[in-house]
Write an enzyme that holds these catalytic residues in place. Structure first.
Site, PDB file in Angstrom:
ATOM      1  N   CYS A  75       0.839  -1.204   0.000  1.00  0.00           N
ATOM      2  CA  CYS A  75       0.000   0.000   0.000  1.00  0.00           C
ATOM      3  C   CYS A  75       0.869   1.248   0.000  1.00  0.00           C
ATOM      4  O   CYS A  75       1.975   1.244   0.542  1.00  0.00           O
ATOM      5  CB  CYS A  75      -0.891   0.041   1.241  1.00  0.00           C
ATOM      6  SG  CYS A  75      -1.922  -1.396   1.482  1.00  0.00           S
ATOM      7  N   ASP A  76       0.336   2.293  -0.576  1.00  0.00           N
ATOM      8  CA  ASP A  76       0.984   3.593  -0.461  1.00  0.00           C
ATOM      9  C   ASP A  76      -0.063   4.674  -0.650  1.00  0.00           C
ATOM     10  O   ASP A  76      -1.078   4.466  -1.323  1.00  0.00           O
ATOM     11  CB  ASP A  76       2.104   3.776  -1.480  1.00  0.00           C
ATOM     12  CG  ASP A  76       2.983   4.959  -1.102  1.00  0.00           C
ATOM     13  OD1 ASP A  76       3.780   4.805  -0.159  1.00  0.00           O
ATOM     14  OD2 ASP A  76       2.846   6.035  -1.710  1.00  0.00           O
ATOM     15  N   GLN A  77       0.198   5.812  -0.041  1.00  0.00           N
ATOM     16  CA  GLN A  77      -0.710   6.946  -0.152  1.00  0.00           C
ATOM     17  C   GLN A  77       0.088   8.201  -0.472  1.00  0.00           C
ATOM     18  O   GLN A  77       1.141   8.431   0.125  1.00  0.00           O
ATOM     19  CB  GLN A  77      -1.475   7.141   1.156  1.00  0.00           C
ATOM     20  CG  GLN A  77      -2.517   8.247   1.101  1.00  0.00           C
ATOM     21  CD  GLN A  77      -3.249   8.380   2.425  1.00  0.00           C
ATOM     22  OE1 GLN A  77      -2.661   8.733   3.432  1.00  0.00           O
ATOM     23  NE2 GLN A  77      -4.537   8.084   2.416  1.00  0.00           N
TER      24      GLN A  77
END
EC number: 3.6.1.9
Length: 199
Positions: A75-77
């Protein structure tokens, strides 16, 4: 038989979202030089969406390469404010500067999730949320940072919507889980579709 899910992250909030949704998982942090990757992608004029997606895939691949047979979630934001990507604040002064830039304006959060199996991506999704911040005073922002620094130091934009940061906002268009860093509904649908979650 359902395959084990590994969250390629040490993010407490992502792990908590999975646990609260009844998704059995373990965690294994994937060390990636995110700032170096971001800089390289920005130099190639990659979009914020592609940057979030690339970082999520890199994290998932890194753990997936070491754990054959497992499904690995990376995941990354990223936070896009008028074409500028904001990173996690380096110190409390940087946090205040970020919040001052965001106040009384709109910004976009893009939360990418990629699942890899045996080192190859098999599913991906990027959730998008648009937020508008109140025109909050410098005094409130200074107090907010001082009260919440230990928590917000790990958050892009220097706020956490699941905590006092919700008071900063006048409007949120999009999914709450995506704001927290994981497009959870889409992930759960995929896991159910492949038979890893009963429905």
């Amino acid at each position: 038989m359902p395959q084990p899910l590994i969250l390629a992250s040490t993010s407490e909030i992502r792990a908590k979202m999975l646990s609260n949704a009844g998704v059995p998982h373990t965690t294994s942090g994937a060390r990636i030089d995110e700032e170096m990757v971001k800089e390289a992608l920005l130099a190639e004029q990659a979009s914020p969406r592609d940057i979030a997606d690339t970082l999520a895939e890199m994290k998932a691949r890194k753990i997936s390469d070491k754990t054959p047979g497992a499904i690995v979630l990376g995941c990354d934001q990223v936070l896009d404010h008028r074409g500028v990507l904001l990173s996690k604040p380096v110190d409390s002064h940087d946090a205040l500067t970020q919040l001052q830039a965001l106040r009384n304006d709109r910004h976009t959060l893009l939360s990418a999730a990629v699942i890899c199996e045996d080192g190859k991506p098999v599913w991906r999704h990027v959730g998008v949320v648009r937020l508008r911040m109140h025109d909050v005073s410098d005094a409130y922002l200074q107090d907010y940072v001082a009260r919440n620094w230990d928590s917000i130091r790990h958050a892009v934009g220097a706020y956490k919507l699941e905590e006092e940061g919700v008071r900063l906002f006048s409007r949120i268009d999009g999914d709450y889980f995506t704001v927290l860093g994981l497009p959870l509904l889409e992930l759960l649908s995929y896991l159910a579709l492949r038979g890893d979650l009963p429905r």
